[in-house]
Each structure stands twice: as structure tokens, then as C-alpha cells.
Design an enzyme around this catalytic site. Structure first.
Site, PDB file in Angstrom:
ATOM      1  N   GLU A  84      -3.830   7.319  -3.512  1.00  0.00           N
ATOM      2  CA  GLU A  84      -3.971   6.122  -2.988  1.00  0.00           C
ATOM      3  C   GLU A  84      -3.623   5.553  -4.348  1.00  0.00           C
ATOM      4  O   GLU A  84      -4.601   5.365  -5.337  1.00  0.00           O
ATOM      5  CB  GLU A  84      -4.662   5.515  -2.177  1.00  0.00           C
ATOM      6  CG  GLU A  84      -4.938   4.709  -1.759  1.00  0.00           C
ATOM      7  CD  GLU A  84      -5.974   4.263  -0.554  1.00  0.00           C
ATOM      8  OE1 GLU A  84      -6.492   5.005   0.739  1.00  0.00           O
ATOM      9  OE2 GLU A  84      -7.340   4.109  -0.883  1.00  0.00           O
ATOM     10  N   TYR A 102       0.823  -1.268   0.098  1.00  0.00           N
ATOM     11  CA  TYR A 102       0.099   0.124  -0.086  1.00  0.00           C
ATOM     12  C   TYR A 102       0.690   1.077  -0.107  1.00  0.00           C
ATOM     13  O   TYR A 102       2.002   1.501   0.429  1.00  0.00           O
ATOM     14  CB  TYR A 102      -0.491  -0.037   1.368  1.00  0.00           C
ATOM     15  CG  TYR A 102      -1.399   1.019   1.589  1.00  0.00           C
ATOM     16  CD1 TYR A 102      -2.903   1.916   1.160  1.00  0.00           C
ATOM     17  CD2 TYR A 102      -1.301   2.658   1.934  1.00  0.00           C
ATOM     18  CE1 TYR A 102      -3.820   2.663   1.088  1.00  0.00           C
ATOM     19  CE2 TYR A 102      -1.566   3.308   2.465  1.00  0.00           C
ATOM     20  CZ  TYR A 102      -3.001   3.626   1.829  1.00  0.00           C
ATOM     21  OH  TYR A 102      -3.488   4.626   1.454  1.00  0.00           O
TER      22      TYR A 102
END
Ligand SMILES: Nc1ncnc2c1ncn2[C@@H]1O[C@H](COP(=O)(O)OP(=O)(O)OP(=O)(O)O)[C@@H](O)[C@H]1O
Ligand SMILES: [Mg+2]
Lengths: 290, 380
Positions: B189, B101
Site C-alpha cells: 500500500e 491512495y
């Protein structure tokens, strides 16, 4: 005494010839605020309301008039620059009413201000009033009355509502400060609580917060550890759905953080009395009167 | 405003972040054509502005063009969390060795852009934050200095990234920061950023939220807005410059000021009702704006009563009362209105409303109780 603004305030209005700027300048003058100058780029040399000189730049205005406070009514896309210009001209207190400034602009502005002696109130705020002395911003002057309660709030009309209720019950205020509804601002609850704590005339404080961020939680830490004066609080947004911006850019529960419940819990733990709804605020304040 | 995955990944690509070479389609046959062009297995991905598309069945692997067409037929038109899928992204299926991530957010408390990385990619990062916060590494960039190589190295170290990937990771991290700043994002993101079988980094998913207040300087992003992001009544409200959020309750609320509007919803709930909406009509309360606001509130058939709560500061209550009456006059009176005016000239304002047979209230608590009673038909 009082905080931030008063008889010594020499006010400069940035955006004095705009619709909002002109309207509220008139109201501030009528309230008795010393408005000493205006700035509108391109209109330097003209006059507003007969006797207020207009300048092209803030630094000229400061040199010519000794302005020490500025209030900003310029459109959002120019507002960040207006704040920086005021700080470069060494204005001590800048009050930015403008709503809708891009938040990354405010990140830059705030980082710059932290290297100066300028304090910013707002943006996206109604400004502040010290009753009977000075009104800087758009809070309706006639709902205020002088007394010993300090008020600090993230919301405009909710402040008016509460101050009006106090005034009707004969409970006056030292200063009412709207710190604004944006996620990044110049002055926090904590900053204003410290000022009220140090102000001899202020006997108790009302804090009006809302969902989003952790400013109220930081205020609660200060209330618990340092504050000697009673604090009455109210937090708006208990029914706000997560992830939605409730009018104010800063009023949003994100990632489960910034809920009304956590703020109410922190303030209650810190010893503040938290009102269940706005009508209760004046009752709680009255219970603290000596 | 939120960008779709395909839009976000196009932005990322401009800042040097490696993304799959996919294409967008609106029909199964287009999907088939794309799959043929790409050759090899593909992933058909629904493009809707909600999280958790994968779990909801909106992301499917297809080994052949025929299968891709079939999967697209299933996904297009399906509903995910209330939103209908109108577009799919067809990406070449990646050979995934590891999912990580990488995200950037604006941290309000520190007033900085914070980059976060985690070895736990592909899953909901909020869950990781709640359950295993130690698996998230963060660095904050000073606004004057930006994201520096050492910041990215701290992240890489913290998630145990293989050494040979560090230089690429630094480029991706700095690219993400640049993309964030250049689009005035509040969130950017990559979840997951994967390490492929060929030991390369690749951004498989992308998400960017843009600061609405900055859209004036990003016309190309403003054009990407998906109207389905808001419901119809919210879109309508925005056209009138009203700040409105549709909720599930039965008591419509019309208020001036965001803080007071939230407080009004809260007190309705406190007295046993459910607010139908958040609505801040701003200052002034001119009758045309009030009329638009009331029309929007009443377009929700669940609304059983409307609570109007206005503080008259600079605009006096008698002016507000006339504006409200004029507006109500243009509507059919299907539900009771409870009006509370407070502030300058409130007596005059209240009298004007009472003469028009509206339910008036003095305190906020009184107004909320009356609205709740009116919604139950106990007050007319
Ligand atoms: N091109 C691809 N090749 C192989 N696998 C993929 C590809 N794209 C996605 N996946 C797999 O599907 C999972 C979910 O996809 P993705 O992250 O794009 O959507 P999501 O996170 O479920 O949706 P949302 O962003 O709405 O929460 C990824 O973690 C990855 O394992
Ligand atoms: Mg994902």
C-alpha cells in the site's frame, strides 16, 4: 451413491515415502481404499508396503496403474508443483493435505486448474471419506459410519468432533469433505453443496464454516435459491479478534469482512439451521431425520 | 509478517517507485545529523507496526535540525497503541499538492491481485470504503498476465489523475504489482502517493504485509521481522510450533485443531466466560508440547482456569491423557484444569484423568460450563 470418492477410486499417493505420507497410506489401505501407486521423485522402481509400485513422476504412475485420484503429502514448498503435475497427468481429483503453501502459489495453481478438468480439494485439509468405501486423506476412519448425511467443512478436528457425535447417535454419513483452511482453495462450500444436492443418497447436509472470506455467504445464496435438502450449519470464530489469523491461513477477519456474525446471518436468512455450538449440530440433524 | 514503512519504501524503490530520500535513526542526535545532511525541513516518522501513527502524534514536521532533534526526542520512546517507538524515519518534507491512495491486495473471492486507487489519499482507506465506496476504483490482474498498462489507465481515469502524470502512474502501478508478487505480499500500500508542487508523483508512506508461508523463499525479508510485532508469549509459542494468540479473558484454552480451538473459545463465551487465548497444539498432543503450551497459558496471571479440549482421532485419548498428566506434573497447580477428551478410547482417557483428580467433562458444553464455574472458584 456418495460424492467424489468411493469404490471406483484408484488412489495415487504423492509423497508416499515421507513420514506423513507413509503413515497415512497405511491407514488408507487398512480402511480398504484402493491405493494403486505412489510417487516419490528418485525412488521410482521401488515398492511401498510390499505391493504398491513407486514412480518418479505422476504421468508414469497414471499410465502404469490407471490412477484417477491423487492425495498429496509433499512439503509446502513443493506442493504447488505436485498439484500441477497431477493435473497435467489428467488426474480427475487431487486432494492436497499439505499446510502452509504460499498463497500466491495457490493463485497460480487455481488459475491453471480452471483451464483443466481436474478438481482440487484443499490444500490444508484433512481430505475426505465415503464410509465403507474409500478414505482419501487423514480423517480417522473408525469415527465414520455409512448413512445419509453429507458433511462439508473448513476445519479438520471440528469435522471429527461432529461426525463422531453423529456416529455415536447412529446417524451415518454419505461423504465427509474437508475443503481446507486456506484463503484460496480448489473446491468451495458451494461446489460441495451442489454435489450433495444432486446425490440421491444424501438427505441432509452439515456445513461447518469459520471466519474469513465469503465462501459461506455464497453457499447461503445457493441454499436459499436452489437447495431442496435441509442444511445445518456451524460457524467457528465468533470470539476471534479482527486482523488476527486464527491458526488457519484463511481464518482472518480483514477490513471488517468475514465475521462469524455476517456468515451466521446469511445462513439463517437462507433457511439453514445454525447451531450455537458444536454439540447442538447433532441435535439439529436428528430433528431433520425422517 | 508486516514490514515497517522504511523497509516497505526500500522495497518499493527497487521496483522503480519514487520515494523520499530519508534515513532511519534510533537517537535524537542521529536524527539531527540526518536533518543536517538532508537540508531543509524534514518529517520525523515513528516506525511501529500499527496504523494511524499520524493521528497518534507519531509523525511530526520539523523546520530545522534542532527542531528535528526535539521532535525525535518526543517520538522515540513514546507508546502508540501499546507499542514503544524504537526507530524513526527522517524524510525530507514534501511539498504536497494532492494526496491519493494506491494499494494492492489479494482478493480471495476473485482469487486475483486487485489494485485499488482513490482520490482520497492520506486517510484510512477502510473508512473511504465504508463511507464513499464510489471513490475507490479497482482493477483485477489475471495471474498469468499481470498488471497491464490499461489497468493502470483505468485507475488513473477513475481518480481523475492529471493527464501528464499518467505515464509515471502506470510505472508506479506496475512497480507496485511487481513488488507485491516478488515479496509474496498479501497487502502492499502507498498511502499517500502524493502529487508534489513540482507536479511529480512521490510515495510518502509504504506498507507491505508478507505471507508468512512464503518467508522460506525470502530470507532477506524474514530477517526484517520486528520481534515486537507479536507479544512475548506469542513469540515463545511460535518457537514450539504452537499456533497461539493472546487475548484478554480468564479461561485458558488448549485445543487440537484451529476450528475446534475457535469453537472452544466461542462456547466459553456463550456460557459467560472470556477466553484468555486461542491455542491450537496440532495433532498428537505429545507431553513436551502440551507442557510448553500450558506454561505459556499460565504465564498470563489473569488466567483463572484452563480448559483442555482434545479430540483423539489417530492419537488415542488414553495416550493424550498420559501426555496431559505428565505435562501438568511439571507445573505448579495454581489453577484448576478442566479436561475434555473425546474420540478413540475416550473412556480410558477420562479414567486416567479422573484418577489424577482433574475435572473431566464429556460434552463440550459441559466442559465450558465447568471451566467457567472453576474460574469463579465454584468448582475445585
Ligand atoms: N515526507 C513527508 N512530507 C510531508 N508530509 C508528509 C510526509 N510524510 C507524511 N506526511 C504527511 O503525514 C500524513 C501521515 O503520514 P503517513 O501516511 O506516513 O502515516 P500514517 O498513515 O498516519 O500512519 P499509518 O501508516 O500508521 O496509518 C501523510 O498523509 C502526509 O500528509
Ligand atoms: Mg499513511
Amino acid at each position: 451413491m456418495s460424492i467424489l470418492v468411493g469404490k471406483e477410486t484408484r488412489l495415487l499417493v504423492q509423497g508416499i515415502t515421507g513420514r506423513e505420507g507413509a503413515f497415512h497410506t497405511k491407514q488408507m489401505i487398512d480402511y480398504g481404499t484402493q491405493v494403486v501407486a505412489g510417487v516419490t521423485p528418485g525412488k521410482g522402481g521401488e515398492w511401498a508396503f510390499g505391493n504398491i509400485p513407486i514412480f518418479d513422476t505422476v504421468s508414469e504412475a497414471v499410465h502404469a496403474t490407471g490412477a484417477n485420484t491423487s492425495v498429496i503429502f509433499v512439503p509446502a514448498r513443493f506442493a504447488a508443483d505436485a498439484i500441477i503435475e497431477a493435473a497435467e497427468a489428467s488426474i480427475e481429483l487431487v486432494v492436497c493435505i499439505t499446510e502452509g503453501i504460499p498463497v500466491l502459489d495457490m493463485v497460480q495453481v487455481r488459475a491453471y486448474l480452471d483451464t483443466t478438468h481436474t478438481r482440487l480439494i484443499g490444500p490444508n485439509c484433512p481430505g475426505l471419506i465415503t464410509p465403507g468405501e474409500a478414505k482419501v486423506g487423514i480423517i480417522p476412519g473408525h469415527i465414520m459410519t455409512r448413512g445419509n448425511v453429507g458433511v462439508v467443512s473448513r476445519s479438520g478436528t471440528l469435522t471429527y468432533e461432529v461426525v463422531y457425535a453423529l456416529t455415536q447417535r447412529g446417524i451415518g454419513q454419505t461423504t465427509a469433505v474437508g475443503i481446507g483452511g486456506d484463503p484460496i482453495n480448489g473446491t468451495s462450500f458451494l461446489d460441495v453443496l451442489q454435489m450433495f444436492e444432486e446425490d440421491p443418497e444424501t438427505e441432509q447436509v452439515i456445513l461447518i464454516g469459520e471466519i474469513g472470506g465469503t465462501d459461506e455467504q455464497k453457499a447461503a445464496e445457493y441454499i436459499a435459491s436452489r437447495m431442496s435438502k435441509p442444511v445445518t450449519a456451524f460457524i467457528a470464530g465468533q470470539t476471534a479478534p479482527p486482523g488476527r489469523r486464527m491458526g488457519h491461513a484463511g481464518a482472518i477477519i480483514s477490513g471488517g469482512e468475514g465475521t462469524a456474525a455476517e456468515k451466521i446471518a446469511a445462513l439463517t436468512r437462507a433457511g439453514a439451521k445454525v447451531a450455537r455450538h458444536p454439540d447442538e449440530i447433532a441435535d439439529l440433524v436428528a430433528s431433520h431425520l425422517r | 509478517m508486516n514490514l515497517h514503512e522504511y523497509q516497505s519504501k526500500r522495497v518499493f524503490a527497487r521496483y522503480g517507485i519514487p520515494v523520499p530520500s530519508g534515513e532511519v535513526a534510533t537517537t535524537p542526535s542521529e536524527v539531527r545529523d540526518i536533518a543536517v545532511r538532508l537540508g531543509g525541513p524534514v518529517v520525523v516518522k515513528s516506525q511501529v507496526l500499527v496504523g494511524g501513527r499520524g493521528k497518534a502524534g507519531g509523525i511530526k514536521l520539523a523546520r530545522t535540525p534542532d527542531e528535528a532533534e526535539q521532535r525525535a526526542d518526543e517520538i522515540l520512546g513514546m507508546k502508540i497503541k501499546g507499542l514503544t517507538v524504537k526507530k524513526v524515519l527522517v524524510d525530507p518534507a514534501a511539498d504536497i499538492r494532492k494526496e491519493i491512495y494506491l494499494g494492492a491486495v489479494l482478493d480471495r473471492a476473485s482469487r486475483r491481485i486487485v489494485l485499488m486507487a482513490s482520490s482520497e489519499g492520506g486517510v484510512d482507506i477502510e473508512e473511504v470504503a465504508a463511507q464513499t465506496p464510489e471513490k475507490i476504483v479497482k482493477v483485477a490482474a489475471h495471474p498469468f498476465l499481470g498488471l497491464r498498462p490499461h489497468h493502470a489507465r483505468i485507475l488513473a481515469d477513475g481518480i481523475g489523475l492529471p493527464k501528464e502524470l499518467i505515464n509515471d502512474f502506470i510505472k508506479i502501478s506496475q512497480g507496485l504489482y511487481q513488488a507485491f508478487v516478488s515479496t509474496d505480499a498479501s497487502l502492499a500500500e502507498i498511502n499517500p502517493l502524493v502529487i508534489t508542487g513540482e507536479n511529480k508523483l512521490l510515495a510518502l508512506d509504504g506498507k507491505i504485509s508478507v505471507d508468512d508461508n512464503a518467508l522460506f523463499r525470502h530470507p532477506e525479508l524474514a530477517e526484517m521481522r520486528d520481534p515486537d510485532e507479536e507479544d512475548a508469549s506469542e513469540r515463545e509459542a511460535h518457537r514450539y510450533g504452537l499456533s497461539y494468540i493472546h487475548l484478554d479473558g480468564e479461561i485458558g484454552c488448549m485445543v487440537n485443531g484451529a476450528g475446534l480451538a475457535m469453537a472452544t473459545m466461542d462456547i466459553v463465551k456463550l456460557y459467560g466466560g472470556e477466553p484468555a487465548n486461542f491455542l491450537d497444539i496440532g495433532g498428537g498432543a505429545q507431553s513436551d508440547k502440551v507442557a510448553a503450551a500450558l506454561r505459556i497459558i499460565l504465564s498470563d496471571s489473569r488466567v483463572k482456569a484452563v480448559l483442555i479440549n482434545i479430540f483423539g482421532g489417530i492419537t488415542r485419548c488414553d495416550e493424550v491423557a498420559r501426555g496431559v498428566l505428565e505435562a501438568i506434573g511439571t507445573l505448579d497447580g495454581r489453577v484448576p484444569f478442566v479436561v475434555r477428551l473425546v474420540g478413540t478410547n475416550e473412556e480410558e482417557g477420562r479414567q486416567i484423568l479422573a484418577e489424577a483428580n482433574l475435572i473431566t467433562a464429556t460434552s463440550l458444553a459441559d466442559a465450558a460450563q465447568k471451566a467457567v464455574a472453576a474460574a469463579k472458584g465454584e468448582l475445585q
